[in-house]
Scaffold this active site. Sequence first.
Site, short mmCIF file in Angstrom:
data_model
loop_
_atom_site.label_atom_id
_atom_site.label_comp_id
_atom_site.label_asym_id
_atom_site.label_seq_id
_atom_site.Cartn_x
_atom_site.Cartn_y
_atom_site.Cartn_z
N HIS A 175 -3.41 -0.27 14.05
CA HIS A 175 -3.96 -0.47 12.71
C HIS A 175 -3.56 -1.87 12.24
O HIS A 175 -2.41 -2.28 12.37
CB HIS A 175 -3.38 0.60 11.78
N CYS A 214 -5.43 4.97 6.05
CA CYS A 214 -5.58 4.06 7.19
C CYS A 214 -5.60 4.79 8.54
O CYS A 214 -5.99 4.22 9.54
CB CYS A 214 -4.49 3.00 7.17
N ASN A 221 -6.45 -5.87 5.86
CA ASN A 221 -6.36 -4.43 6.11
C ASN A 221 -7.62 -3.75 5.57
O ASN A 221 -7.83 -3.72 4.35
CB ASN A 221 -5.10 -3.90 5.41
N1 COA Z 1 2.54 -14.73 -3.42
C1 COA Z 1 3.73 -15.32 -3.59
N2 COA Z 1 4.88 -14.62 -3.75
C2 COA Z 1 4.79 -13.29 -3.75
C3 COA Z 1 3.58 -12.61 -3.59
C4 COA Z 1 2.42 -13.38 -3.42
N3 COA Z 1 1.22 -12.85 -3.23
N4 COA Z 1 3.81 -11.29 -3.62
C5 COA Z 1 5.12 -11.14 -3.79
N5 COA Z 1 5.72 -12.33 -3.88
C6 COA Z 1 7.13 -12.64 -4.03
C7 COA Z 1 7.90 -11.49 -4.63
O1 COA Z 1 7.82 -11.49 -6.02
C8 COA Z 1 9.30 -11.79 -4.11
O2 COA Z 1 9.86 -12.78 -4.93
P1 COA Z 1 11.44 -12.74 -5.28
O3 COA Z 1 12.13 -12.87 -3.97
O4 COA Z 1 11.58 -13.89 -6.19
O5 COA Z 1 11.63 -11.41 -5.94
C9 COA Z 1 9.07 -12.40 -2.73
O6 COA Z 1 7.71 -12.87 -2.75
C10 COA Z 1 9.26 -11.42 -1.61
O7 COA Z 1 8.59 -10.23 -1.94
P2 COA Z 1 8.62 -8.99 -1.00
O8 COA Z 1 7.82 -7.88 -1.62
O9 COA Z 1 10.02 -8.71 -0.56
O10 COA Z 1 7.82 -9.57 0.26
P3 COA Z 1 7.60 -8.93 1.66
O11 COA Z 1 8.10 -9.85 2.69
O12 COA Z 1 8.04 -7.49 1.72
O13 COA Z 1 6.02 -8.95 1.76
C11 COA Z 1 4.21 -7.42 1.64
C12 COA Z 1 5.27 -8.18 0.87
C13 COA Z 1 3.39 -6.59 0.68
C14 COA Z 1 3.32 -8.44 2.33
C15 COA Z 1 4.90 -6.53 2.70
O14 COA Z 1 5.91 -5.75 2.10
C16 COA Z 1 3.94 -5.62 3.40
O15 COA Z 1 3.04 -6.06 4.07
N6 COA Z 1 4.15 -4.30 3.30
C17 COA Z 1 3.31 -3.33 3.96
C18 COA Z 1 2.07 -3.19 3.20
C19 COA Z 1 1.02 -2.50 3.97
O16 COA Z 1 0.74 -2.88 5.07
N7 COA Z 1 0.42 -1.48 3.39
C20 COA Z 1 -0.62 -0.75 3.97
C21 COA Z 1 -0.06 0.13 5.01
S1 COA Z 1 -1.34 0.97 5.78
#
Ligand code: COA
Length: 326
Positions: free
Chosen positions: A253, A113, A283
């Site tokens: 980004h 990225c 993204n």
């Molecule tokens: N739909 C519904 N529920 C979902 C889900 C989806 N698509 N994906 C995950 N969940 C659930 C998980 O299983 C978890 O359930 P639980 O509490 O029962 O275990 C809950 O939602 C929370 O999951 P979590 O991973 O803690 O969510 P989060 O708030 O961290 O959001 C991301 C997840 C991926 C959106 C977030 O971590 C993120 O954006 N990270 C950065 C990723 C990124 O930008 N990468 C590129 C960088 S350049």
Amino acid sequence: MRRARIIGTGSYMPEKVMANSDFEKYLDTTDEWIVTRTGIRERRIAADGEFTSDLAVNAARKALDMAGLTPTDLDLIVVGTITGDYPWPATACIVQDKLGAGQCGAYDLSAACSGFLYALNNATALIEAGNINRALVIGAETLSRIVDYEDRNTCLLFGDGAGAVILEGQDGDQGVLSTHLHADGSYLELLYQPGFGTAVTPTEALVRDRGYFLKMQGNEVFKVAVKMLTEVAQEALAKNDMTIADVDLLIPHQANIRILEATAKRLKIDQDKVFVNVDKYGNTSAATIPVALDEANRSGRLKDNNIIVLNAFGGGFTWASACLRW
Ligand code: COA
């Protein structure tokens, strides 16, 4: 001083829209979850037979048009991408051929990225050193080809697109003031594509078990991203003896609205000075910043002598920033 100045911007997003509701149809997820956790409402998906080089060429043509240049005026083409048409040759060479850009130098930069900012740094240095005078710098991705659409943790975050800028050497105060690059390879396994490359033997099982696709530990990435995006923007300001009050527009980004908001809060910059289009495209890795820059430019948001800070974070991990006087 000889500076690299952006004299044209362009972007291209594929026509096909994939909305959050499309994921609801087959995954255990909801539009509400996706919007609340990521800010993303829809993303673009390249058509069958439409490759990263095609997206890049479409964006490049628009940037060239704005600059009033033809492809043969270019001295260099650099493409930031992790989803090149092939592992090699470089997608930049394919872009050069499709554009009809003569025999100028052409290569790719792989910094996920942060790829566009790494490429911007590279072309800027070559212009400042007098090696070249005009460069086409592109960020282009077809992430839809490496995303696992069965993995709800990743698939809804990513999309396809391309953005491009034309850099020209000019004397004066306007242009790229500074660029800043960082990486920490010890984070490899938090965000990578483990099933592709010469470290891997291509087998049927690899594809069947979905090992080919992008893997990410979202929570861990989130924390490091906010920290590094903040620090690298502050580094750009410090280098130019500026404070956050000097910044007219921050173009970060576009990964996740919560990352953008958390970074803005740490930087103490008003949210209305932060460019956001992650809701429309998700993204698009190396493409997010040049696409956002082009949208900001074409909508009249960038005024002469504005101070613009760009910051990015991605797989590697890599992170980078740039400070521009428009
Ligand atoms: N739909 C519904 N529920 C979902 C889900 C989806 N698509 N994906 C995950 N969940 C659930 C998980 O299983 C978890 O359930 P639980 O509490 O029962 O275990 C809950 O939602 C929370 O999951 P979590 O991973 O803690 O969510 P989060 O708030 O961290 O959001 C991301 C997840 C991926 C959106 C977030 O971590 C993120 O954006 N990270 C950065 C990723 C990124 O930008 N990468 C590129 C960088 S350049």
